[in-house]
Motif scaffolding. Structure first.
Motif, short mmCIF file in Angstrom:
data_model
loop_
_atom_site.label_atom_id
_atom_site.label_comp_id
_atom_site.label_asym_id
_atom_site.label_seq_id
_atom_site.Cartn_x
_atom_site.Cartn_y
_atom_site.Cartn_z
N VAL B 40 0.83 -1.20 0.00
CA VAL B 40 0.00 0.00 0.00
C VAL B 40 0.87 1.26 0.00
O VAL B 40 0.60 2.23 -0.71
CB VAL B 40 -0.95 -0.02 1.21
N VAL B 41 1.94 1.22 0.79
CA VAL B 41 2.82 2.39 0.84
C VAL B 41 3.47 2.60 -0.52
O VAL B 41 3.55 3.73 -1.01
CB VAL B 41 3.89 2.21 1.95
N ALA B 44 1.04 4.16 -2.88
CA ALA B 44 0.80 5.57 -2.58
C ALA B 44 1.99 6.43 -2.98
O ALA B 44 1.83 7.62 -3.24
CB ALA B 44 0.50 5.73 -1.09
N SER B 45 3.17 5.84 -3.03
CA SER B 45 4.37 6.64 -3.26
C SER B 45 4.54 7.01 -4.73
O SER B 45 5.40 7.81 -5.07
CB SER B 45 5.60 5.89 -2.78
N ASP B 47 4.07 8.78 -8.34
CA ASP B 47 3.76 10.12 -8.77
C ASP B 47 2.27 10.26 -9.07
O ASP B 47 1.63 9.30 -9.48
CB ASP B 47 4.58 10.38 -10.05
N LYS B 48 1.74 11.46 -8.89
CA LYS B 48 0.29 11.62 -9.03
C LYS B 48 -0.19 11.34 -10.45
O LYS B 48 -1.37 11.12 -10.68
CB LYS B 48 -0.16 13.00 -8.57
N ILE B 119 -5.83 7.91 -9.71
CA ILE B 119 -6.60 7.75 -8.47
C ILE B 119 -7.45 6.47 -8.54
O ILE B 119 -7.52 5.70 -7.59
CB ILE B 119 -7.48 8.98 -8.20
N ARG B 122 -5.10 3.54 -8.06
CA ARG B 122 -4.67 3.47 -6.66
C ARG B 122 -5.78 2.91 -5.79
O ARG B 122 -5.56 2.08 -4.92
CB ARG B 122 -4.36 4.86 -6.12
N PHE B 123 -6.98 3.44 -6.06
CA PHE B 123 -8.12 3.00 -5.27
C PHE B 123 -8.31 1.49 -5.40
O PHE B 123 -8.44 0.77 -4.41
CB PHE B 123 -9.36 3.74 -5.74
N THR B 126 -5.35 -0.43 -3.61
CA THR B 126 -5.25 -0.40 -2.15
C THR B 126 -6.48 -1.03 -1.50
O THR B 126 -6.35 -1.87 -0.60
CB THR B 126 -5.08 1.03 -1.64
N ARG B 253 8.72 0.11 -8.52
CA ARG B 253 8.75 1.52 -8.14
C ARG B 253 9.98 2.22 -8.71
O ARG B 253 9.90 3.33 -9.25
CB ARG B 253 8.74 1.64 -6.61
#
Lengths: 252, 270, 338
Positions: B40-41, B44-45, B47-48, B119, B122-123, B126, B253
């Motif tokens: 999860v981390v 989240a890490s 880039d947007k 988003i 990610r949603f 996670t 990553r």
């Protein structure tokens, strides 16, 4: 030496709201006896049971377990020797798995994990529930819950087994299994119940409570033959002691 | 927020899934909790604007779902049910961020759309992974794991007790709701007054239940601490699970940041 | 409203994880030394109660929608702050795992937003002072309503701040705030009303349940001090996150971080460099114009940079106020001790 003795002298208890639940109760239960405590709702059965392992303290009078009067000092000891099976197994099975629940008591007694697990196995096998040990309590049937609840108490190797309404919520077969199992259990038993047929099967002696007092204390069959006594204490003669309406109709 | 009764159903269903047998289920709960958290981390890490570079991470939940034979339909439905908040907030991105970030041929993709897509991914990753975790690890297993990983015992116990009594009290609430609806007509009876009374009734029962449970604990020698059994030993398989997956996440990553990959991805998209 | 993983940066998520975990540790230690061991089952069962209670709902007149219990403040009133905090946290853990409400990284934020505010701010500083030493049904009603309302407003503010700090959603802080707070005012009113009704019924039936926690948390002096310490550490933490954000967002540090981590290689114009303090000063002076300035620029391509700085301005102002308030409260509580 005998831990298997439970004695209650002049026991009185008044709830904080002023209700007098016990108004002077006396009895003595000795080793190996199976005693029923019966009475109407509100007669004081539950209050009495809660005194037997020191959850409530008498307003006056005394509870003796084994050779000693129950005090705050020997409370832990008394709680080990008087095993209490609660009416609702959901209250009693609070740990995540059956194994952990049964191990809860032994571990609290200070046993090593290995010894505790040994006791878990023995206790579960005794009630025929060893196959349930990995299950979470919320996934057991009522009968299984009851068996496991009894195992949690057996794992503490109590001298006296106290059961509060053990047959509530059981289907007839589970009820019969419970009765058969209890009949085979040789230690002292105290059973509070409305199920008078179960009482008739298991207990030689019956204590009738009414309004916080002992109304009768004697051999079960005699107590259940006393129509006046039964009516007075809002009880009913067990079905087995009543004439069967169907058979008697058929024969006439 | 899911419907009323379905919540209890969901817990029961996930609880059942967690009791199944599979190589994933057999892994140590600590290994699964740790790996999921790192996952999860890492997600989240990013880039947007990360979209394509997030895709390889789907491997982890997918492998677990397949290995543990989890029902896709159920998980998918759960994801859709909880989606709204993240979607609502994310939906503003395309409106607000209109700078061109990527050219697909002659088609300009704005940063807003990219970050919105990101988003969404990610949603899915996670939240999906949280569901997968609970479906392959029993909740008590997770509690035990966090206890052994150093969380305060009081808190681990709190979680265990809470979980145990969800089923009991959930049933009670269900019966009360049923009883109310059987005697409510034309919306009458569903107001705040009855509701308050119902809730308070449930609260009394709850508090009485707590007292009885406490009694049951005392009668079995409870003196303030609750013993938890040791967990099974952490095996090399568990270690390998943590090591390999975390290595994979971190590799994804790091690669996502490298220029070559960006170029490669851009080529691929053309 | 739950904060969601998808909107959260690992830094913000991490900081709130640490904050939540720290508070859990402090509360657990406090409970461990509590001689009343009946609270262990009570907390667990009350946590389950919150779930069960959320299965029951009621129809809000004239709207057709339905409301239910939030639970945070009610737990605080029944259990006292520490036990309530742990109970709320446990409920949120279960929600994050089983219902995917939020997610695992956002768990810290959610525990903070929905646990810390009701248990450590709304309960001790609104509910208790308002009910006073001689509570009446009326006082209890208003105290519950107001405290639940404020707790939810703070929680919603938390979601907005955490989302903005993370910078994944493009929604500017002010606009987001302007949407979230009124929505949560409505939700908070409903939740507050429910809490007030239930607290009133408890007061009628078994008032000692409420008094118990009031007396308990008011009595020990050490508890007060710990609360102040907790508040201060949270303030410092919040300040820390803020300064991290401030240093990362508007100045050159952002650029260097990108270089190091290799992020944002794609064309992305740098926001104008603004020192935090300068921005703060400038923005504070024109605060009333602010929301409009933001909204009017919505169509403008340069919005992002503007919102970046305005965001830090507003945040700075809000956080300074919050810090001042916390310090003020801390200072005011101190004399009580001696």
């Amino acid at each position: 030496m005998s831990h298997h003795l439970v004695e209650v002298n002049e026991l009185r208890y008044t709830y904080p709201d002023g209700t007098q639940a016990l108004a002077g109760v006396d009895f003595r239960i000795t080793h190996g006896e199976a005693v029923a405590i019966v009475g109407a709702n509100g007669a004081g059965k539950s209050t009495l049971l809660q005194h037997l392992n020191g959850y409530l303290w008498p307003s006056s009078g005394q509870v003796r377990v084994g050779d000693y009067a129950l005090t705050k000092q020997n409370l832990q000891d008394a709680r080990r020797s008087v095993g209490m099976v609660f009416q609702d197994p959901d209250d009693q099975l609070f740990m995540p798995t059956v194994r952990e629940d049964v191990a809860f008591g032994p571990l609290n007694l200070g046993l090593s994990e290995e010894d505790a697990l040994q006791r878990v196995t023995t206790a579960l096998r005794q009630v025929g529930a060893l196959h349930l040990q990995d299950r979470p309590p919320h996934r057991l049937s009522s009968g299984e819950k009851r068996a496991v609840a009894i195992a949690t108490v057996l794992a503490m190797s109590p001298d006296v087994l106290v059961l509060d309404e053990p047959s509530t919520g059981l289907d007839p077969k589970s009820r019969r299994q419970l009765i058969d199992w209890l009949a085979g259990y040789r230690h002292t038993k105290i059973i509070a119940s409305h199920d008078l047929d179960l009482v008739l099967d298991l207990c030689q002696r019956t204590i009738v409570l009414s309004a916080g007092k002992v109304l009768a204390d004697g051999p079960t069959r005699e107590v259940f033959q006393d129509q006046k006594l039964l009516e007075q204490s809002r009880l009913e003669r067990p079905l087995r002691l009543q004439g069967c309406p169907v058979c008697s109709l058929a024969s006439s | 927020m899911a419907g009323t009764e379905s919540r209890l159903f969901d817990i029961t269903f996930l609880d059942m899934l967690a009791c199944q047998e599979s190589p994933v289920h057999r892994l140590d709960a600590r290994a699964k909790v740790l790996t999921t958290f790192i996952f999860v981390v890492v997600v989240a890490s990013f880039d947007k604007y990360a979209v394509v570079s997030l895709l390889p991470l789907f491997l982890f939940p997918l492998v677990l779902v397949v290995q543990a034979r989890l029902p896709y339909g159920f998980l998918g439905k759960r994801l859709l049910l909880v989606a709204p908040f993240a979607l609502m907030v994310g939906a503003f991105n395309p409106l607000l961020d209109q700078q061109t970030q990527l050219l697909l041929g002659t088609f300009a993709v704005t940063g807003g759309w990219l970050s919105f897509l990101s988003i969404l991914l990610r949603f899915t990753l996670t939240v999906g992974m949280a569901l997968v975790l609970i479906a392959v690890t029993s909740f008590p297993g997770i509690c035990n794991a966090i206890d052994k990983l150093g969380a305060p015992r009081v808190f681990a116990l709190q979680l265990l007790f809470l979980y145990r009594y969800i089923f009991v009290l959930g049933e009670e609430a269900r019966r009360m709701v049923r009883a109310r609806s059987l005697r409510s007509f034309h919306g009458r009876g569903n107001g705040l007054k009855v509701y308050g009374a119902l809730l308070t009734q449930l609260l009394w029962r709850t508090i009485e239940r707590a007292q009885r449970v406490h009694k049951a604990m005392l009668s079995r020698g409870f003196v303030g601490t609750v013993p938890l059994l040791q967990m099974k030993r952490f095996t090399w398989q568990d270690g390998a699970f943590v090591g390999l997956w975390c290595g994979f996440f971190i590799a994804v990553r790091i690669l996502s940041g490298s220029a070559e990959l960006q170029v490669w991805v851009a080529e691929l998209l053309k | 409203m739950h904060m969601a993983d998808a909107l959260l940066s690992p830094q913000v998520g991490g900081v709130f994880w640490v904050a939540a975990a720290g508070t859990i540790a402090v509360c657990s230690r406090k409970l461990k030394s509590d001689p009343d061991d009946s609270r262990i089952p009570l907390m667990g069962v009350l946590g389950a109660f919150v779930f069960a209670a959320q299965m029951i709902n009621f129809t809000i007149p004239a709207t057709g929608s339905s409301g239910h219990l939030g639970g945070g403040l009610l737990l605080a009133a029944l259990l006292g702050p520490s036990a309530a905090f742990l109970t709320i946290a446990s409920v949120l853990v279960v929600q994050a795992l089983f219902f995917a409400d939020g997610g695992l990284l956002a768990l810290g934020c959610n525990i903070f937003n929905l646990g810390f505010f009701p248990a450590f701010l709304a309960y001790p500083f609104i509910f208790k002072p308002l009910t006073g030493t001689r509570p009446s049904r009326k006082r209890l009603f208003w105290a519950s309503l107001l405290a639940a309302l404020v707790a939810l407003q703070l929680g919603s503010l938390g979601v907005v701040a955490q989302t903005s700090w993370s910078g994944i959603a493009a929604l500017p802080f002010t606009s987001f705030l302007l949407v979230m707070q009124p929505i949560h005012l409505a939700i908070g009113l409903v939740e507050g009303l429910v809490t007030a009704v239930v607290v009133g019924l408890i007061w009628n039936g078994q008032p000692e349940l409420l008094r118990l926690s009031t007396a308990r948390s008011a009595a020990p002096v050490a508890g007060r001090r710990k609360l102040v310490v907790a508040l201060l550490s949270v303030a410092v933490l919040v300040g820390g996150v803020f300064s991290w954000y401030a240093s990362a967002q508007p100045d050159g540090l952002e650029w260097s971080i990108q270089q190091v981590t290799g992020q944002e290689e794609l064309a992305h114009s740098q926001p104008p460099v603004h020192g935090l303090l300068a921005a703060l000063q400038e923005k504070l002076a024109f605060l009333p114009d602010y929301g409009f300035a933001d909204l009017s620029e919505m169509e403008d391509g340069s919005l992002q940079s503007r919102s970046g700085t305005s965001l830090s301005g507003i945040l700075g102002a809000g956080l300074t106020l919050l810090l001042a308030l916390l310090f003020g409260l801390a200072a005011r509580k101190r004399p009580h001790r001696s």
